[in-house]
Every structure is written in structure tokens, then in C-alpha cells.
Scaffold this active site. Structure first.
Site, PDB file in Angstrom:
ATOM      1  N   ALA A 115       0.832  -1.215   0.000  1.00 34.26           N
ATOM      2  CA  ALA A 115       0.000   0.000   0.000  1.00 34.26           C
ATOM      3  C   ALA A 115       0.864   1.262   0.000  1.00 34.26           C
ATOM      4  O   ALA A 115       1.932   1.252   0.603  1.00 34.26           O
ATOM      5  CB  ALA A 115      -0.899   0.003   1.237  1.00 34.26           C
ATOM      6  N   PRO A 116       0.429   2.319  -0.693  1.00 34.37           N
ATOM      7  CA  PRO A 116      -0.874   2.460  -1.362  1.00 34.37           C
ATOM      8  C   PRO A 116      -0.934   1.888  -2.783  1.00 34.37           C
ATOM      9  O   PRO A 116      -1.988   1.931  -3.401  1.00 34.37           O
ATOM     10  CB  PRO A 116      -1.065   3.985  -1.403  1.00 34.37           C
ATOM     11  N   GLY A 117       0.168   1.360  -3.304  1.00 31.65           N
ATOM     12  CA  GLY A 117       0.043   0.663  -4.582  1.00 31.65           C
ATOM     13  C   GLY A 117       0.909   1.167  -5.719  1.00 31.65           C
ATOM     14  O   GLY A 117       0.735   0.739  -6.861  1.00 31.65           O
ATOM     15  N   GLY A 118       1.858   2.076  -5.409  1.00 26.26           N
ATOM     16  CA  GLY A 118       2.726   2.588  -6.478  1.00 26.26           C
ATOM     17  C   GLY A 118       3.438   1.456  -7.209  1.00 26.26           C
ATOM     18  O   GLY A 118       3.435   1.374  -8.435  1.00 26.26           O
ATOM     19  N   GLU A 137      -0.848  -6.120   1.858  1.00 30.77           N
ATOM     20  CA  GLU A 137      -0.585  -5.001   2.776  1.00 30.77           C
ATOM     21  C   GLU A 137      -1.090  -5.402   4.152  1.00 30.77           C
ATOM     22  O   GLU A 137      -2.254  -5.735   4.309  1.00 30.77           O
ATOM     23  CB  GLU A 137      -1.279  -3.728   2.267  1.00 30.77           C
ATOM     24  N   ASP A 182       9.167  -3.508  -0.767  1.00 31.47           N
ATOM     25  CA  ASP A 182       9.426  -2.090  -0.530  1.00 31.47           C
ATOM     26  C   ASP A 182       9.171  -1.913   0.969  1.00 31.47           C
ATOM     27  O   ASP A 182       8.048  -1.666   1.396  1.00 31.47           O
ATOM     28  CB  ASP A 182       8.439  -1.278  -1.382  1.00 31.47           C
ATOM     29  N   CYS A 235      13.195   3.820   1.241  1.00 35.12           N
ATOM     30  CA  CYS A 235      13.382   5.237   0.929  1.00 35.12           C
ATOM     31  C   CYS A 235      14.197   5.866   2.056  1.00 35.12           C
ATOM     32  O   CYS A 235      13.875   6.938   2.548  1.00 35.12           O
ATOM     33  CB  CYS A 235      12.040   5.941   0.726  1.00 35.12           C
TER      34      CYS A 235
END
Ligand SMILES: C[S@@+](CC[C@H](N)C(=O)[O-])C[C@H]1O[C@@H](n2cnc3c(N)ncnc32)[C@H](O)[C@@H]1O
Length: 456
Positions: A115-118, A137, A182, A235
């Protein structure tokens, strides 16, 4: 901007040495905005994308062929093309991880923290409708947003679940060709975009994130097929959550090798920070787990040719609707599946069958493409089906000018005037992009755009 913690500055000085000043100066630069065009919108002519590139002054993102920077004053999230899934708004550096994973049509892919789904929508675009995406998620509220984004982008071959990584690993040992992780991280690369993240940062938080990432990675490794690839991304900048986490995994799992590592830095390119590492599992890896989920077909489980009665009846009602409203509908390999009164199309990858009972006991937000709601003696088409269709598949499509008042009115939930000659379900579109369903009768199109998605 909020003051950066002294221990964070020390960490960055020891990581970057003489580059530290350039790095710190990048905090004064404006944040970058990005969007990624959706390759699943095949019916939208290239000229439409070319026009947007010109009018919105879009600039290509070097590491992602479908990605573009857009200027701050453009508001692509408010345009009908956003509702139509023509693009996904995504931080440009975050577009790099799926490019490194490089999923191919037909593969079975897991996005473990989705989530959110990128990344999931980018994977779905690369699969091009062939193969299977399982998007997971852990947090149910975020999983709902993930499911809505997957639906908006028209991904037909995606299953959305909300489970802990260990729960998923016990269901899907050695099942996936590719896995995207991620990971939840300390978010140092987001400080410029989201200064509130600075307040949550501390050296202890970094240690906690690194430990959690290793726990999640251990579960991911269990689900990866021999010869499969896993892309790990964060990130954040520190080495504990990036290189050191990868080193720990390589030491713990000798069957893994590092294929490549990429770091994006805000002072070296246009975008926030990102780390991506691609790991590959040895093709001859010896593992104790049996390959694939439990293959016993349980009583009542759907399997091609043996549909439970409820599903068979629902499929019959849907087939009648299909004949009348969307005779050109093409469904890829899969099978119908009834969840309560909702009919879905469970996608199947050619290489490995996916059985509905593997989802038993998991929180499933979307067991594939939502086809219809079954009401008394009839089927009503689902919004997700509209979003996964091309205009040519529908019996009637009602075209709106994306810049016109009628498109805005449709997205607000209003009825639209229509020629008397149109009757029944029609796909409302803008330049080849589906927006949703309408039902025409007596010179009006009744609005079936979902209430929860309507724009103010
Ligand atoms: C960096 S975000 C994912 C962003 C997403 N991949 C995208 O591109 O839109 C990390 C996600 O991991 C989830 N998460 C948090 N704790 C987790 C855990 N213990 N196991 C798995 N996922 C977790 C968070 O809820 C969050 O949605």
C-alpha cells in the site's frame, strides 16, 4: 524546514564524506512531483499522452520509461484521466525499484508491502494482464486504498490480501517468480517531501526498522522459487537498513546472490532518496519446504469444470449480462469465484494454477477481478470491471470530453442527458479511458459511478 537531528547529520557525514554539503544543500531544493503512465490503457491513443506531455510540460524520468516529472502547479490528481487510471502519481525515485525487478508478462509476482500501490500498479502494467500479481498489505485500512488503486488502474490479474508476511509465507512457499519488498523503513529520503517524518527519526528507530526488515525478508525468501528474484527497496539512506541488511541476508541464505544495487540521491538526480537491491535465488537451491501451496483440492473448492452451484448460477446470470451489455468482453485465463453475493474472476498464470481455497482464512480484499454483484435473479456489473475494460468490449460506450463539464458532472455522480436511442448499460469513457458505468433509459444516463469515489 525542521532542524535535522544532530545524530542524523553525523550519520550522513560518515556516509557521504565530502559530498555531505551538496546533500544537505538539496534540502533547500523544491520537492519533485512525478506521474507514471499506465500501459494497461492501451485504447488511449498515443496522441493523448503526447498532448499531456506538451500541455503539462512533463519531463521524462531517466530511470523509468513511463515516468514523468510534472510542475508543482499542475494538479493531475484532479483531472478525469486520474479517475480513469491513465496515470498513477508517484514520487519519481520510487519508480526505480520495479524497473530493477523487471517483471515479465506471465510471471507470478508478489508485492509484499504494497500500500498504497505505487509498485503494485507498476508491476501490473509490466505484466500486461498476463500472469498473476498478489499484492499484500498488512494494515487493513491501507489495504483498502491499495485495492482501490489497483482497481482504478484496471489490473484484472491482481489478488489483494492483507496478511502478515509469516502468514503469507506459510501459504505460498516457493511460489513466486519475483517478489517486491518495498520495506517499512525510517524514511530518511522522505524528510524533504514530508518534514513530519523527521520527528519520528532516531538512531533507535533505525535499529528497530533494520530488525523488522530482516524478519520480513526471511519470510520473503521462503516464498521465492529457486531461480526467482527479489527486489528489496527502501526510501532511507543509512547503511543498516540497506547494504547491511542485504549483507545479513546473503550471509544467512547462501542460496542468494546479489545481482545489482542502486542508490538514488537527491543531490545527484531529480527525486528523493531510494535504495534498491536485486537478489537472486540459486536455481538449484535445496529447500525443505514443498514447492507451491498445498495442492489438495478441498471439498467445495472451485476448480475448473467443478463449479459449486452458487458460482455456477452466478456465472449464468453474469453470462446473460455479458451477452447483453459487453459481448466483446475478453477475460484472460482464470475462473469465476463467488464471494458472498460478489462474483470475481480468479486469475490464473499459465505456469502454475492458483486455487481459490489457498485464500481461505486470509483477509482477502479482492480475489481477482470483481465482475458483478449478484442481485435477485440478475447481475449488476462491478465498477472494477468497467475499469479493466476497453471501450470496444462494451455494447455501448458513452464518450465524454475529459476537459468538458459532463465528465466533471459524471465524476460528481450526476445523471447525464443521452440520445433516446441508447438503452441499458453503457461504459462511460474519456478518450478511450473508462470512467465507470451508466445505465441509459428515456434520454438519460443514470450514474453508477461508486458513491465513495465521487468528486466534490
Ligand atoms: C514503503 S511502504 C510501501 C509503499 C508501496 N510499496 C508503494 O509503492 O506504494 C511500506 C509498507 O509496509 C507496511 N508494513 C508495516 N509493517 C509491516 C510488517 N511488519 N510487515 C509487512 N509490511 C509492513 C506499511 O503499512 C506500508 O504500507
Amino acid at each position: 524546514m525542521t532542524q535535522l537531528p544532530e545524530s542524523y547529520l553525523d550519520q550522513m557525514r560518515s556516509l557521504l564524506g565530502p559530498e555531505t554539503d551538496a546533500f544537505l544543500a538539496s534540502y533547500q531544493d523544491p520537492r519533485t512531483q512525478g506521474l507514471r503512465f499506465n500501459p494497461l490503457r492501451r485504447a488511449v491513443p498515443d496522441s493523448v499522452r503526447e498532448r499531456l506531455v506538451m500541455e503539462w510540460r512533463l519531463i521524462p524520468v531517466p530511470w523509468c520509461p513511463s515516468g514523468y516529472y510534472y510542475p508543482e502547479e499542475i494538479r493531475p490528481g484532479k483531472h478525469p484521466f486520474h479517475a480513469g487510471g491513465l496515470y498513477y502519481i508517484q514520487e519519481p525515485s520510487a519508480m526505480s525499484a520495479v524497473e530493477v525487478l523487471d517483471p515479465k508478462p506471465g510471471e507470478i509476482v508478489l508485492d509484499l508491502a504494497a500500500a498504497p500501490g505505487g509498485k503494485s500498479t507498476q508491476i501490473a502494467g509490466k505484466l500486461g494482464g498476463e500472469g498473476l500479481l498478489v499484492a499484500n498489505e498488512i494494515h487493513p485500512a491501507r489495504a483498502k486504498i491499495l485495492s482501490e488503486n489497483i482497481e482504478r488502474m484496471g489490473a484484472a490479474n491482481a489478488v489483494v490480501v492483507s496478511a502478515s508476511p509469516d502468514r503469507l509465507a506459510s501459504r505460498f512457499p516457493l511460489f513466486f517468480d519475483k517478489i517486491m519488498l518495498d520495506a517499512p523503513c525510517s524514511g530518511e529520503g522522505m524528510f524533504r517531501k514530508d518534514p513530519a517524518a523527521i520527528g519520528e527519526w532516531s538512531p533507535d528507530h533505525v535499529v528497530m526498522c533494520a530488525a523488522r526488515q530482516r524478519d520480513i525478508l526471511r519470510e520473503a525468501v521462503k516464498m521465492l522459487k529457486p531461480g526467482g528474484e527479489l527486489a528489496y527497496s527502501t526510501c532511507t539512506f543509512n547503511r543498516q537498513e540497506n547494504e547491511e541488511t542485504m549483507d545479513a541476508m546473503l550471509e544467512e541464505f547462501p542460496e542468494l546472490e546479489r545481482v545489482r544495487t542502486e542508490r538514488l540521491w537527491p543531490h545527484k538526480g531529480e527525486g528523493e532518496g531510494h535504495f534498491v537491491c536485486l537478489l537472486r535465488k540459486d536455481r538449484d537451491a535445496v529447500t525443505e519446504a514443498a514447492a507451491g501451496p498445498d495442492r489438495k483440492t478441498r471439498k467445495g473448492a472451485s476448480a475448473a469444470g467443478k463449479r459449486p452451484k452458487g458460482t455456477a448460477d452466478a456465472w449464468e446470470l453474469f453470462s446473460r449480462l455479458r451477452e447483453e451489455a459487453f459481448p466483446g468482453l475478453k477475460l484472460r485465463q482464470g475462473e469465476p469465484l463467488l464471494f458472498g453475493d460478489q462474483l470475481y474472476w480468479l486469475p490464473q498464470a499459465e505456469s502454475s494454477p492458483f486455487q481459490a481455497h489457498w485464500l481461505d482464512g486470509l483477509k482477502v480484499l479482492r480475489p481477482g477481478l470483481h465482475l458483478a454483484e449478484i442481485k435477485k435473479g440478475r447481475a449488476e456489473p462491478a465498477h472494477a470491471l468497467a475499469m479493466a475494460m476497453e471501450p470496444a468490449e462494451a455494447g455501448h460506450s458513452f464518450r465524454l470530453d475529459p476537459e468538458g463539464e459532463e465528465a466533471a458532472a459524471y465524476l460528481r455522480g450526476e445523471a447525464l442527458p443521452s440520445p433516446d436511442s441508447i438503452r441499458g448499460w453503457c461504459l462511460v469513457t474519456a478518450e478511450g479511458c473508462p470512467l465507470g458505468w451508466g445505465k441509459a433509459s428515456g434520454g438519460w444516463i443514470k450514474n453508477h459511478y461508486p458513491k465513495g469515489l465521487r468528486l466534490p
